[in-house]
Design a protein around this motif. Structure first.
Motif, PDB file in Angstrom:
ATOM      1  N   ILE A 109      47.433 -18.598 -47.303  1.00  0.00           N
ATOM      2  CA  ILE A 109      47.991 -19.502 -46.306  1.00  0.00           C
ATOM      3  C   ILE A 109      47.613 -20.956 -46.588  1.00  0.00           C
ATOM      4  CG2 ILE A 109      46.032 -19.320 -44.699  1.00  0.00           C
ATOM      5  CD1 ILE A 109      49.738 -19.386 -43.661  1.00  0.00           C
ATOM      6  N   PHE A 110      46.452 -21.183 -47.195  1.00  0.00           N
ATOM      7  CA  PHE A 110      46.019 -22.559 -47.415  1.00  0.00           C
ATOM      8  C   PHE A 110      46.846 -23.276 -48.483  1.00  0.00           C
ATOM      9  CE2 PHE A 110      42.693 -20.026 -49.762  1.00  0.00           C
ATOM     10  CZ  PHE A 110      43.123 -20.317 -51.056  1.00  0.00           C
ATOM     11  N   ASP A 111      47.686 -22.522 -49.211  1.00  0.00           N
ATOM     12  CA  ASP A 111      48.545 -23.178 -50.190  1.00  0.00           C
ATOM     13  C   ASP A 111      49.686 -23.949 -49.534  1.00  0.00           C
ATOM     14  OD1 ASP A 111      47.223 -22.602 -52.596  1.00  0.00           O
ATOM     15  OD2 ASP A 111      48.034 -20.561 -52.632  1.00  0.00           O
ATOM     16  N   LEU A 112      49.749 -23.916 -48.203  1.00  0.00           N
ATOM     17  CA  LEU A 112      50.665 -24.791 -47.471  1.00  0.00           C
ATOM     18  C   LEU A 112      50.153 -26.231 -47.418  1.00  0.00           C
ATOM     19  CD1 LEU A 112      51.746 -22.689 -44.344  1.00  0.00           C
ATOM     20  CD2 LEU A 112      53.254 -23.614 -46.105  1.00  0.00           C
ATOM     21  N   LEU A 113      48.853 -26.420 -47.608  1.00  0.00           N
ATOM     22  CA  LEU A 113      48.253 -27.749 -47.415  1.00  0.00           C
ATOM     23  C   LEU A 113      48.941 -28.873 -48.193  1.00  0.00           C
ATOM     24  CD1 LEU A 113      44.414 -27.066 -47.190  1.00  0.00           C
ATOM     25  CD2 LEU A 113      45.747 -28.466 -45.604  1.00  0.00           C
ATOM     26  N   PRO A 114      49.254 -28.692 -49.484  1.00  0.00           N
ATOM     27  CA  PRO A 114      49.858 -29.810 -50.224  1.00  0.00           C
ATOM     28  C   PRO A 114      51.222 -30.231 -49.684  1.00  0.00           C
ATOM     29  CG  PRO A 114      48.982 -28.169 -51.741  1.00  0.00           C
ATOM     30  CD  PRO A 114      48.952 -27.556 -50.379  1.00  0.00           C
ATOM     31  N   GLU A 115      51.877 -29.342 -48.932  1.00  0.00           N
ATOM     32  CA  GLU A 115      53.199 -29.655 -48.392  1.00  0.00           C
ATOM     33  C   GLU A 115      53.131 -30.340 -47.034  1.00  0.00           C
ATOM     34  OE1 GLU A 115      55.749 -29.109 -50.324  1.00  0.00           O
ATOM     35  OE2 GLU A 115      54.536 -28.046 -51.823  1.00  0.00           O
ATOM     36  N   ALA A 116      51.946 -30.359 -46.422  1.00  0.00           N
ATOM     37  CA  ALA A 116      51.804 -30.876 -45.064  1.00  0.00           C
ATOM     38  C   ALA A 116      51.548 -32.383 -45.063  1.00  0.00           C
ATOM     39  CB  ALA A 116      50.670 -30.151 -44.344  1.00  0.00           C
ATOM     40  N   ASN A 117      52.037 -33.031 -44.024  1.00  0.00           N
ATOM     41  CA  ASN A 117      51.827 -34.467 -43.844  1.00  0.00           C
ATOM     42  C   ASN A 117      50.637 -34.728 -42.933  1.00  0.00           C
ATOM     43  OD1 ASN A 117      54.148 -35.199 -45.365  1.00  0.00           O
ATOM     44  ND2 ASN A 117      55.451 -34.772 -43.601  1.00  0.00           N
ATOM     45  N   ASN A 118      49.931 -35.830 -43.204  1.00  0.00           N
ATOM     46  CA  ASN A 118      48.827 -36.300 -42.351  1.00  0.00           C
ATOM     47  C   ASN A 118      47.732 -35.248 -42.172  1.00  0.00           C
ATOM     48  OD1 ASN A 118      50.296 -38.702 -41.890  1.00  0.00           O
ATOM     49  ND2 ASN A 118      51.392 -37.742 -40.190  1.00  0.00           N
ATOM     50  N   THR A 119      47.470 -34.462 -43.212  1.00  0.00           N
ATOM     51  CA  THR A 119      46.443 -33.436 -43.077  1.00  0.00           C
ATOM     52  C   THR A 119      45.077 -34.065 -42.822  1.00  0.00           C
ATOM     53  OG1 THR A 119      46.105 -33.437 -45.471  1.00  0.00           O
ATOM     54  CG2 THR A 119      47.640 -31.805 -44.575  1.00  0.00           C
ATOM     55  N   ILE A 120      44.252 -33.322 -42.122  1.00  0.00           N
ATOM     56  CA  ILE A 120      42.901 -33.784 -41.840  1.00  0.00           C
ATOM     57  C   ILE A 120      41.991 -32.560 -41.843  1.00  0.00           C
ATOM     58  CG2 ILE A 120      43.208 -33.610 -39.328  1.00  0.00           C
ATOM     59  CD1 ILE A 120      41.453 -36.125 -39.061  1.00  0.00           C
ATOM     60  N   VAL A 121      40.766 -32.733 -42.284  1.00  0.00           N
ATOM     61  CA  VAL A 121      39.799 -31.636 -42.236  1.00  0.00           C
ATOM     62  C   VAL A 121      38.710 -31.996 -41.235  1.00  0.00           C
ATOM     63  CG1 VAL A 121      40.277 -30.942 -44.603  1.00  0.00           C
ATOM     64  CG2 VAL A 121      38.397 -32.499 -44.161  1.00  0.00           C
ATOM     65  N   CYS A 122      38.244 -31.003 -40.525  1.00  0.00           N
ATOM     66  CA  CYS A 122      37.256 -31.209 -39.468  1.00  0.00           C
ATOM     67  C   CYS A 122      36.011 -30.374 -39.755  1.00  0.00           C
ATOM     68  CB  CYS A 122      37.842 -30.809 -38.119  1.00  0.00           C
ATOM     69  SG  CYS A 122      39.307 -31.740 -37.632  1.00  0.00           S
ATOM     70  N   GLU A 123      34.879 -31.041 -39.890  1.00  0.00           N
ATOM     71  CA  GLU A 123      33.629 -30.344 -40.166  1.00  0.00           C
ATOM     72  C   GLU A 123      33.066 -29.703 -38.907  1.00  0.00           C
ATOM     73  OE1 GLU A 123      29.044 -31.164 -41.737  1.00  0.00           O
ATOM     74  OE2 GLU A 123      30.316 -32.831 -41.097  1.00  0.00           O
ATOM     75  N   VAL A 124      32.563 -28.479 -39.049  1.00  0.00           N
ATOM     76  CA  VAL A 124      31.814 -27.832 -37.980  1.00  0.00           C
ATOM     77  C   VAL A 124      30.464 -27.407 -38.537  1.00  0.00           C
ATOM     78  CG1 VAL A 124      33.801 -27.019 -36.653  1.00  0.00           C
ATOM     79  CG2 VAL A 124      32.891 -25.598 -38.503  1.00  0.00           C
ATOM     80  N   ASP A 125      29.515 -27.232 -37.646  1.00  0.00           N
ATOM     81  CA  ASP A 125      28.196 -26.745 -38.022  1.00  0.00           C
ATOM     82  C   ASP A 125      28.285 -25.228 -38.185  1.00  0.00           C
ATOM     83  OD1 ASP A 125      25.568 -25.903 -38.220  1.00  0.00           O
ATOM     84  OD2 ASP A 125      24.842 -27.161 -36.569  1.00  0.00           O
ATOM     85  N   PRO A 126      27.989 -24.687 -39.370  1.00  0.00           N
ATOM     86  CA  PRO A 126      28.102 -23.235 -39.547  1.00  0.00           C
ATOM     87  C   PRO A 126      27.224 -22.449 -38.583  1.00  0.00           C
ATOM     88  CG  PRO A 126      26.956 -24.249 -41.407  1.00  0.00           C
ATOM     89  CD  PRO A 126      27.558 -25.364 -40.602  1.00  0.00           C
ATOM     90  N   ALA A 127      26.117 -23.047 -38.138  1.00  0.00           N
ATOM     91  CA  ALA A 127      25.250 -22.349 -37.185  1.00  0.00           C
ATOM     92  C   ALA A 127      25.943 -22.145 -35.846  1.00  0.00           C
ATOM     93  CB  ALA A 127      23.952 -23.136 -36.982  1.00  0.00           C
TER      94      ALA A 127
END
Length: 482
Positions: free
Chosen positions: A383-401
Motif C-alpha cells: 500500500i505504501f507504493d501509493l506515496l510517490p503518486e500522492a500530493n502534499n504528503t507528510i510524515v508524522c512521528e510518534v513515540d514507539p513507547a
C-alpha cells in the motif's frame, strides 16, 4: 446484511474459452485434471483462471516489469516533510491539529480500514491473528483492542466510525464467525463491513508455471496490502463510504495493539497539510532496524524496505551525527478518498514485489508435494507504493513507547513478541496513572481500556474517579484493569 461477502459473480468460461486464454501464455497445464472434476470443481477452476491477468503475470515472470536500483535511489534520498512528535516541523501547533482532527471526527469524515489477512503462524497460533489474546490483564484480543478504541471514539465524537475489515481466504470465514458470535465486540453490526482481499497465483521459480494446490484450484496467495484499494473498490466499499459522507480513510494493520486509532492530532496534521496520503513513523533506534524507510527522492515521498536498503545507505548521517534516513514506517496511514478515486482512474500501477517461498502443490500426476526449500515465487503489492503518486504528503512521528508494539513473533524471539507488547501496554498505562499522582509499582500489570480513557489527558480528567475506584492513590495488587 451488515457484513458484505467478497465473492464475485464471475462468468464461468467454457473449456474452449479456457484453452484459448491459457495457450498464448503456455499455462495449459492448469486444465490437466479437467476431465476428472465434477461440475463444481470445473466451475471453481474456471472462475479462478478467469480472474488471472495472464499478460501481467507473464511480464512479472519474465522480469520485464520495471527494476529498481535501490542503492542508487537511497544515495539520493533525503527526509520528506515531517512533523516531529513534539509538533515541530509544521506551520501549526499540536492544539490546532487536535482541534481540526476532532472536528473531522465529529463531522463523520473518518472511516477506518483494518488489514487482517494474516494468520498467527509465526505466533504458533492457528487462527486469524486478530483473534490472538494480547491484553496483559483482560486477555482481550487484538480485534477487541481496536473495537474498544472505535467505540470510545464514537462515544467521544458522537458519530459511528465504521470499521472496514479486510480479510484473506485464510481468515475470512473465521473472522466473520468471530464477530457474529461475539456481538460485533460491542460495535453496531452496520458499523462492521468485512470484505476479502484479492489473490495472485504462485509460480514455479524455475519454469514460471502456475502451481496448483488441488486439482480444481490454483495455488493462490493474498496479493498484499497493496491490494486494499482495488478490493475496497471491487466490493463496493468506496462507494458506501462516499454515500455515508466519509472523506478520509484511516488505514492500520492487525498486529499493533497500541495503534492510536482515530487520533485527532494525526488526522489534523493530515488535513492542515492538505495531504493526500499521510504516514505515521517512528524514529529508528539503529540504522538497520527492520522497518521500511520513509524517504524523499526527486521530490517524491516513498518507502524503501529495510531488505532493499544497503547498509551503507542506512548508516548515512547528517553533520550532527544523526541518521539521515531516520523515519521508520509502522503501517499507519491516512488517505484522502479523492486520491483513491484519482488512482483508480489513472494509468499508474503498483509495482509488484517478489518473495521466494515454500509452496505446497500437486505434481504432474496429481500427487501432493511438500517442498523443504523455497520452490516458488509469490507476487504482492504494498500500500505504501501509493506515496510517490500522492500530493502534499507528510510524515508524522510518534513515540514507539506510546503507539507501536507489534505482535509478530512467538515469545522467545528477540523482537515483536506478545510478551514485549504486553510489557509496552503495561508500561504506557502505568505512566498514565503516575501523571494522575497514582503510585503504582513497576511489577503491577496495568491495562486501561480506551472506553474508560483513550489517552493520558482523558485519564487525568477522570483521576478523581480512578482514585475512588482503587480506594486511594496507591495500587498494591499485581494486576489492575479499568
Amino acid at each position: 446484511m451488515s457484513v458484505q461477502s467478497s465473492a464475485e459473480a464471475n462468468a464461468t468460461l467454457t473449456l474452449d474459452e479456457l484453452q484459448a486464454r491459457l495457450e498464448p501464455h503456455d499455462q495449459q497445464h492448469l486444465l490437466r485434471f479437467w476431465d476428472s472434476l465434477d461440475e463444481a470443481g470445473q466451475t471453481q477452476l474456471s472462475r479462478q483462471i478467469s480472474q488471472v491477468d495472464f499478460g501481467q503475470l507473464k511480464t512479472l515472470i519474465e522480469g520485464k516489469d520495471k527494476a529498481i536500483d535501490f542503492g542508487e535511489l537511497a544515495s539520493r534520498a533525503t527526509m520528506p516533510q515531517a512533523v516531529a512528535s513534539d509538533g515541530s516541523g509544521c506551520d501549526w501547533t499540536l492544539e490546532q491539529a487536535r482541534e481540526r482532527g476532532e472536528q473531522a471526527l465529529r463531522d463523520g469524515e473518518i472511516a477506518t480500514v483494518l488489514v487482517a489477512g494474516g494468520q498467527g503462524t509465526r505466533l504458533g497460533f492457528d487462527q486469524p491473528k486478530g483473534m490472538f489474546p494480547v491484553g496483559p490483564v483482560s486477555g482481550r484480543t487484538l480485534f477487541q483492542f481496536f473495537a474498544d478504541r472505535l467505540i470510545a471514539a464514537s462515544e467521544t465524537y458522537g458519530v459511528d466510525v465504521p470499521l472496514y475489515l479486510m480479510t484473506s481466504a485464510a481468515t475470512d470465514a473465521e473472522s466473520r464467525q468471530y464477530f457474529e458470535e461475539n456481538n460485533y465486540l460491542g460495535l453496531k453490526p452496520e458499523q462492521v463491513i468485512i470484505f476479502e482481499q484479492g489473490t495472485m497465483p504462485a509460480v514455479d521459480a524455475s519454469t514460471g508455471k502456475i502451481l496448483m494446490s488441488e486439482k480444481d484450484s490454483l495455488a493462490l496467495s493474498p496479493d498484499g496490502h497493496g491490494g486494499t484499494l482495488r478490493a475496497l473498490d471491487r466490493n463496493g466499499c468506496l462507494e458506501q463510504m462516499k454515500r455515508e459522507g466519509h472523506k478520509h480513510l484511516f488505514y492500520f494493520q492487525v498486529d499493533n495493539p497500541l495503534v492510536e486509532l482515530c487520533d485527532p492530532v494525526f488526522i489534523g496534521h493530515h488535513l492542515l497539510a492538505k495531504s493526500e496520503m499521510t504516514t505515521q513513523v517512528i524514529r529508528k533506534r539503529y540504522p538497520t532496524e527492520k522497518v521500511g524507510n520513509v524517504v524523499e527522492v526527486d521530490g517524491k515521498t516513498q518507502i524503501i524496505e529495510y531488505s532493499d536498503l544497503p547498509d551503507s545507505a542506512a548508516e548515512m548521517t547528517n553533520e550532527d551525527g544523526s541518521l539521515r534516513l531516520w523515519a521508520g514506517n509502522i503501517a499507519v496511514h491516512l488517505f484522502d478518498l479523492k486520491f483513491f478515486d484519482r488512482m483508480l482512474q489513472s494509468d499508474a500501477s503498483f509495482p509488484f514485489h517478489r518473495a521466494n517461498k515454500k509452496v505446497p502443490h500437486l505434481d504432474e500426476s496429481g500427487q501432493a508435494v511438500t517442498p523443504d526449500s523455497p520452490n516458488a515465487t509469490k507476487f504482492e503489492q504494498f500500500i505504501f507504493d501509493l506515496l510517490p503518486e500522492a500530493n502534499n504528503t507528510i510524515v508524522c512521528e510518534v513515540d514507539p513507547a506510546e503507539a507501536f508494539a507489534p505482535v509478530k513473533n512467538a515469545n522467545g524471539a528477540a523482537t515483536d513478541t506478545p510478551e514485549l507488547a504486553q510489557k509496552a501496554i503495561c508500561d504506557l498505562h502505568r505512566r498514565w496513572l503516575r501523571t494522575c499522582d497514582v503510585t503504582v509499582d513497576d511489577s503491577v500489570k496495568v491495562e486501561i481500556n480506551p472506553r474508560f480513557a483513550m489517552d493520558q489527558t482523558e485519564l487525568q480528567r477522570k483521576s478523581a474517579e480512578v482514585r475512588s475506584e482503587i480506594d486511594g492513590s496507591t495500587i498494591s495488587d499485581d494486576r489492575y484493569f479499568c
